[in-house]
Scaffold this active site. Structure first.
Site, PDB file in Angstrom:
ATOM      1  N   LYS A  35     -13.040  15.793  43.667  1.00  0.00           N
ATOM      2  CA  LYS A  35     -13.351  15.259  44.944  1.00  0.00           C
ATOM      3  C   LYS A  35     -14.673  15.767  45.527  1.00  0.00           C
ATOM      4  O   LYS A  35     -15.129  14.791  46.193  1.00  0.00           O
ATOM      5  CB  LYS A  35     -12.192  15.913  45.821  1.00  0.00           C
ATOM      6  CG  LYS A  35     -10.525  15.593  45.696  1.00  0.00           C
ATOM      7  CD  LYS A  35      -9.627  16.265  46.516  1.00  0.00           C
ATOM      8  CE  LYS A  35      -9.591  17.625  46.280  1.00  0.00           C
ATOM      9  NZ  LYS A  35      -9.427  18.488  45.053  1.00  0.00           N
ATOM     10  N   THR A  36     -15.119  16.718  45.197  1.00  0.00           N
ATOM     11  CA  THR A  36     -16.146  17.264  46.051  1.00  0.00           C
ATOM     12  C   THR A  36     -17.373  16.342  45.202  1.00  0.00           C
ATOM     13  O   THR A  36     -18.323  15.941  46.006  1.00  0.00           O
ATOM     14  CB  THR A  36     -16.588  18.621  45.896  1.00  0.00           C
ATOM     15  OG1 THR A  36     -15.368  19.494  46.654  1.00  0.00           O
ATOM     16  CG2 THR A  36     -17.733  19.094  46.581  1.00  0.00           C
ATOM     17  N   ASP A 220     -15.054  16.980  53.538  1.00  0.00           N
ATOM     18  CA  ASP A 220     -14.268  17.612  52.454  1.00  0.00           C
ATOM     19  C   ASP A 220     -13.356  18.611  52.947  1.00  0.00           C
ATOM     20  O   ASP A 220     -13.347  19.102  54.157  1.00  0.00           O
ATOM     21  CB  ASP A 220     -15.495  18.437  51.542  1.00  0.00           C
ATOM     22  CG  ASP A 220     -15.091  18.740  50.240  1.00  0.00           C
ATOM     23  OD1 ASP A 220     -14.040  18.462  49.781  1.00  0.00           O
ATOM     24  OD2 ASP A 220     -15.760  19.377  49.466  1.00  0.00           O
ATOM     25  N   GLU A 221     -12.295  19.014  52.161  1.00  0.00           N
ATOM     26  CA  GLU A 221     -11.338  19.916  52.456  1.00  0.00           C
ATOM     27  C   GLU A 221     -10.524  19.444  53.882  1.00  0.00           C
ATOM     28  O   GLU A 221     -10.490  20.119  54.719  1.00  0.00           O
ATOM     29  CB  GLU A 221     -11.702  21.078  52.679  1.00  0.00           C
ATOM     30  CG  GLU A 221     -12.630  21.885  51.584  1.00  0.00           C
ATOM     31  CD  GLU A 221     -11.672  22.522  50.447  1.00  0.00           C
ATOM     32  OE1 GLU A 221     -10.743  22.346  50.223  1.00  0.00           O
ATOM     33  OE2 GLU A 221     -12.509  22.887  49.355  1.00  0.00           O
ATOM     34  N   GLN A 251      -3.461  22.076  48.764  1.00  0.00           N
ATOM     35  CA  GLN A 251      -4.320  23.180  49.036  1.00  0.00           C
ATOM     36  C   GLN A 251      -4.609  23.724  50.473  1.00  0.00           C
ATOM     37  O   GLN A 251      -5.564  24.257  50.857  1.00  0.00           O
ATOM     38  CB  GLN A 251      -5.669  22.847  48.396  1.00  0.00           C
ATOM     39  CG  GLN A 251      -5.480  22.907  46.670  1.00  0.00           C
ATOM     40  CD  GLN A 251      -7.064  22.513  46.280  1.00  0.00           C
ATOM     41  OE1 GLN A 251      -7.912  23.811  46.202  1.00  0.00           O
ATOM     42  NE2 GLN A 251      -7.280  21.468  45.566  1.00  0.00           N
ATOM     43  N   ARG A 606      -8.761  28.002  40.221  1.00  0.00           N
ATOM     44  CA  ARG A 606     -10.338  28.165  40.149  1.00  0.00           C
ATOM     45  C   ARG A 606     -10.368  28.563  38.706  1.00  0.00           C
ATOM     46  O   ARG A 606     -11.602  28.520  38.552  1.00  0.00           O
ATOM     47  CB  ARG A 606     -10.436  29.522  41.015  1.00  0.00           C
ATOM     48  CG  ARG A 606      -9.948  29.670  42.473  1.00  0.00           C
ATOM     49  CD  ARG A 606     -10.707  28.480  43.207  1.00  0.00           C
ATOM     50  NE  ARG A 606      -9.549  27.109  43.308  1.00  0.00           N
ATOM     51  CZ  ARG A 606     -10.082  25.946  43.549  1.00  0.00           C
ATOM     52  NH1 ARG A 606     -11.139  25.754  43.642  1.00  0.00           N
ATOM     53  NH2 ARG A 606      -8.854  25.139  43.615  1.00  0.00           N
TER      54      ARG A 606
HETATM   55  P1  ATP Z   1     -11.094  21.714  44.482  1.00  0.00           P
HETATM   56  O1  ATP Z   1      -9.839  21.047  44.888  1.00  0.00           O
HETATM   57  O2  ATP Z   1     -10.969  23.011  43.704  1.00  0.00           O
HETATM   58  O3  ATP Z   1     -12.153  21.497  45.563  1.00  0.00           O
HETATM   59  P2  ATP Z   1     -12.446  19.106  43.492  1.00  0.00           P
HETATM   60  O4  ATP Z   1     -11.495  18.188  43.316  1.00  0.00           O
HETATM   61  O5  ATP Z   1     -13.260  19.142  44.651  1.00  0.00           O
HETATM   62  O6  ATP Z   1     -11.783  20.705  43.212  1.00  0.00           O
HETATM   63  P3  ATP Z   1     -14.850  19.448  41.995  1.00  0.00           P
HETATM   64  O7  ATP Z   1     -15.284  20.792  42.205  1.00  0.00           O
HETATM   65  O8  ATP Z   1     -15.603  18.121  42.336  1.00  0.00           O
HETATM   66  O9  ATP Z   1     -13.311  19.234  42.113  1.00  0.00           O
HETATM   67  O10 ATP Z   1     -15.016  19.170  40.306  1.00  0.00           O
HETATM   68  C1  ATP Z   1     -14.350  20.151  39.393  1.00  0.00           C
HETATM   69  C2  ATP Z   1     -15.011  20.413  38.128  1.00  0.00           C
HETATM   70  O11 ATP Z   1     -14.976  19.076  37.507  1.00  0.00           O
HETATM   71  C3  ATP Z   1     -16.526  20.422  38.483  1.00  0.00           C
HETATM   72  O12 ATP Z   1     -17.146  21.324  37.529  1.00  0.00           O
HETATM   73  C4  ATP Z   1     -17.245  18.974  38.257  1.00  0.00           C
HETATM   74  O13 ATP Z   1     -18.367  19.050  37.921  1.00  0.00           O
HETATM   75  C5  ATP Z   1     -16.302  18.464  37.081  1.00  0.00           C
HETATM   76  N1  ATP Z   1     -16.151  17.155  37.020  1.00  0.00           N
HETATM   77  C6  ATP Z   1     -15.568  16.309  37.972  1.00  0.00           C
HETATM   78  N2  ATP Z   1     -15.637  14.940  37.640  1.00  0.00           N
HETATM   79  C7  ATP Z   1     -16.126  15.091  36.417  1.00  0.00           C
HETATM   80  C8  ATP Z   1     -16.356  14.145  35.384  1.00  0.00           C
HETATM   81  N3  ATP Z   1     -16.072  12.679  35.625  1.00  0.00           N
HETATM   82  N4  ATP Z   1     -16.789  14.412  34.323  1.00  0.00           N
HETATM   83  C9  ATP Z   1     -17.153  15.401  33.910  1.00  0.00           C
HETATM   84  N5  ATP Z   1     -17.030  16.472  34.832  1.00  0.00           N
HETATM   85  C10 ATP Z   1     -16.312  16.289  36.047  1.00  0.00           C
HETATM   86 MG    MG Z   2     -13.746  20.593  46.181  1.00  0.00          MG
END
Ligand code: ATP
Ligand code: MG
Length: 721
Positions: A35-36, A220-221, A251, A606
């Site tokens: 997402k981020t 975000d969040e 979350q 995490r």
């Molecule tokens: P959270 O809910 O914990 O905030 P999130 O959904 O925001 O998580 P991110 O932090 O954006 O997730 O991504 C999680 C991990 O996966 C990061 O290390 C990111 O670089 C990696 N990632 C995300 N998408 C891809 C992709 N398409 N290919 C490779 N790595 C990815």
């Molecule tokens: Mg995130």
């Protein structure tokens, strides 16, 4: 134009979200699904491909740390500076707006922002002027009330008269507080948001300017936004479909602070042309970690429903460690971390996550003892906390009345009617005659220049310290500490602070008594110092300096709340016990229990490669010994996803690490299978298994009353029958 870098590392769903035409968007997805990452790439896309100027974009995140990282990632993707881009927290952005438009916001140009400590002091003074008794109207409770009103967008003048006397009084205070802040140009955190909202709402020109400026707003969040924050977003985007939010209902962990998960539903209603994109592939964690987290969160009701998968492989099962007590838990965790580092792992890829701040102390001590750099986030280290420093200051002053820093710290804490004037006079005498504050205070009393009230208060304080010193003479160290936290009035002071941090401070003080009880005098005694002096030195050395710098490679310690959005290769989720996690206050409350479960989900997700869950069979926390049951969340993980690990199989630690505490009752090596034994708490039992040797020797005992338990012989008070 090369857009490869923006889209090449995205999956189909992520790419869809990043490259979609301008419209309202909701990215609803589980932890670690990117997402981020999508939010960052979306902004880069809008600038690079959409041709939007950086200054037409706003991004809101949850912490300053996240904002900094987001900016760096965008700059990295685009290779251009982005100072025109507004990235920040809601509070940061509100502050910026208010500075720019202080006149329209009806604030003096020089308005000052108060942190919550400042706010509390203002409230205390105000209650005083209003002649309201601190014990009936605890300042913390008033602060909580005022902030909650503001978070809901409610001014004192908007509140309805309910006829309830408590409500009526709170309103009077709220109103007086608003007037005082206005008069003195003071703005608290909640006020930043509320005032920022009013600025936009009541000044059509200002609003129109920012509506035109910000063509794209990203959040975000989003699941943790509160009422006033959402109202902000509505104003800024009014009539337009330019809001891009990412979040995860699973979350949402700030309900207790006014966050409204319903904002996700409101978004869908208020932006009818929105598109929802779900991301289902997790890139962070191994299969086993993810499955375990999915299983736990599946027990919550009313979820929006999504399932995460990964192609990262199963990885190792989650590990479960049943420590026999909290010391053993900390040893285990720290030894595992040392093994990880010895095998080439990096310290900053490691996190110890706990439910409540008071849990950090033991881990800090063990890390320090092994010379492992660490950093505690989102909260002060144990011995740096104000309540602990206050208690230690009393102890220091008892040991040395000439300790001026300690004298200053506690002369009027808790308040005892020694005013700023009297304290200034003491300082003056001390300075003029080059004597300590204590001696100056005695001199001031003898000069008879003070009012009778101030004189009595000052005499009272000096007598208190002397009396404490006398009473403490023959007490054991922990009894001394206990005497001080109680008789100094510190416990009473924090007990009155019902809301927010008061309870935590009381718990921390109890934990200090506990630390004194466990303090290993024999091990530390080098130069014939007294036990109290040694303990105080220990506390001083533990605070301040030895904490690793921001950039040093160090083990990360934080509450699960502050770990939101972050990721680590190796994660320890500790204290998985009923009453601790889920917390005692939530076990009987369905809504709060579900929030705890979401918190557990956040904690577990995490972890990238290895997740350890630990609990203690007996725990001394907040000065009490308990025999908690393992957390219900552990039972919610299917057994095939989890492996139980034993100390012996997983770590080898030097025998010198554990000092026998009860040498009289230890007879290491003298146990046989089937031997009948007696334990102080568990009663009578029979030895079933023996393992390890020396200080590591453990026995499994089947107690008649308490059932089967593993006990460390060097700690357990066992006698043979
Ligand atoms: P959270 O809910 O914990 O905030 P999130 O959904 O925001 O998580 P991110 O932090 O954006 O997730 O991504 C999680 C991990 O996966 C990061 O290390 C990111 O670089 C990696 N990632 C995300 N998408 C891809 C992709 N398409 N290919 C490779 N790595 C990815
Ligand atoms: Mg995130």
């Amino acid at each position: 134009m090369d857009i490869t870098s923006i889209i090449e590392s995205l999956n189909d769903a992520q790419r869809l979200a990043v490259t979609a035409p301008s419209q309202a968007m909701l990215i609803l997805a589980g932890a670690g699904s990117g997402k981020t990452r999508v939010l960052v790439h979306r902004i880069a896309w809008q600038i690079q491909v959409g041709g939007h100027a950086a200054h037409s974009i706003m991004a809101v995140t949850f912490t300053n740390k996240a904002a900094k990282e987001m900016r760096a990632r965008i700059e990295h993707l685009l290779n251009i500076p982005t100072h025109n881009l507004w990235i920040g927290t809601f509070h940061g952005i509100a502050h910026r707006l208010l500075r720019r438009h202080s006149k329209e916001a009806k604030l003096p140009e020089t308005f000052q922002v108060m942190d919550s400590g400042d706010q509390l002091r203002v409230i205390k003074r105000l209650l005083n002027t209003l002649n309201l008794d601190d014990s009936k109207w605890p300042p913390r409770e008033v602060q909580w009330y005022i902030n909650a009103q503001k978070d809901e967008g409610i001014r004192a003048r908007h509140s309805m008269e309910t006829g309830d006397p408590y409500q009526r009084q709170m309103l009077i205070v709220y109103k007086a507080y608003e007037e005082l802040c206005d008069r003195s140009g003071l703005v608290d955190f909640a006020e930043l948001l509320l005032r920022g909202h009013e600025l936009l709402r009541d000044n059509p020109d200002v609003l129109e300017f920012y509506q035109n400026r910000f063509q794209h707003i990203h959040v975000d969040e989003f699941q943790d936004t509160n009422t006033i924050q959402y109202a902000w977003l509505r104003l800024l985007t009014d009539g337009k479909d330019n809001l891009f939010v990412v979040g995860d209902d699973d979350q949402s962990i700030y309900g207790w602070r006014g966050a409204k998960i319903e904002n996700i539903y409101s978004f869908q209603k208020h932006y009818p042309n929105h598109q929802v994109i779900k991301l289902e592939q997790n890139y962070r964690s191994t299969g086993n970690i993810l499955k375990a987290a999915n299983k736990i969160i599946a027990n919550n009701t009313g979820r929006m429903g999504k399932e995460l998968w990964t192609d990262a492989g199963e990885g190792e099962p989650c590990s479960l460690y049943a420590a026999f007590n909290e010391q053993d838990e900390a040893y285990f965790v720290v030894e595992r971390i040392r093994t990880w580092i010895n095998q080439g792992g990096s310290r900053s890829d490691t996190a110890i996550l706990y439910r409540s701040n008071a849990q950090s102390r033991l881990f800090e001590e063990k890390l320090m003892a092994t010379g492992t750099p660490y950093r505690v986030y989102g909260g002060l280290r144990f011995f740096d906390r104000a309540e602990i420093k206050n208690a230690l200051a009393y102890l220091r002053l008892m040991a040395n009345p000439d300790d001026d820093a300690s004298f200053e710290r506690v002369i009027n804490t808790p308040t005892r009617g020694i005013g700023a004037k009297a304290i200034d006079d003491i300082r003056l005498i001390a300075r003029d005659q080059s004597i300590s504050l204590w001696t100056a205070a005695v001199a001031l009393i003898n000069q008879r220049n003070l009012s009778a009230r101030a004189t009595n208060a000052l005499i009272g304080f000096l007598e208190l310290i002397k009396a404490l010193n006398q009473q403490a003479t023959d007490l054991a160290l922990y009894e001394k500490v206990k005497l001080v936290v109680e008789k100094s009035g510190l416990i009473g002071l924090y007990q009155k602070e019902k809301m927010d941090k008061g309870e935590e401070k009381v718990e921390n003080l109890e934990e200090l008594v506990n630390a004194a009880r466990l303090f290993d005098f024999d091990q530390q005694n080098e130069e014939g110092m007294s036990e109290l002096d040694l303990f105080l030195t220990h506390a001083a050395l533990e605070s301040g300096d030895s904490q690793a710098d921001d950039y040093e490679d160090c083990v990360q310690l934080m509450t699960i709340h502050s770990a939101k959005g972050l990721e680590f290769k190796l994660v320890f989720l500790v204290g998985m016990e009923e009453g601790l996690f889920p917390s005692q206050q939530s076990v009987d409350d369905f809504v709060r229990l579900e929030e705890e479960r979401r918190l557990c989900y956040v904690g577990m997700t995490r972890a990238m490669q290895q997740l350890y869950l630990t609990y203690a069979e007996s725990r001394r926390l907040y000065g009490r010994e308990s025999y908690p049951r393992p957390s219900r969340f552990l039972r919610e993980i299917p057994s095939e996803l989890i492996q139980e690990v034993r100390l012996r199989a997983t770590v080898s630690r030097p025998a010198t690490n554990i000092q026998p505490k009860h040498s009289s009752s230890i007879s290491v090596g003298s146990y046989k299978l089937g031997q009948r034994v007696q334990h102080e708490k568990f009663g009578e039992g029979v030895v079933l298994q023996i393992e390890g040797s020396g200080a590591q020797e453990r026995v499994q005992v089947n107690f008649k009353q308490a059932g089967v338990k593993w006990l460390m012989l060097s700690f357990a008070k066992l006698t043979t029958l």
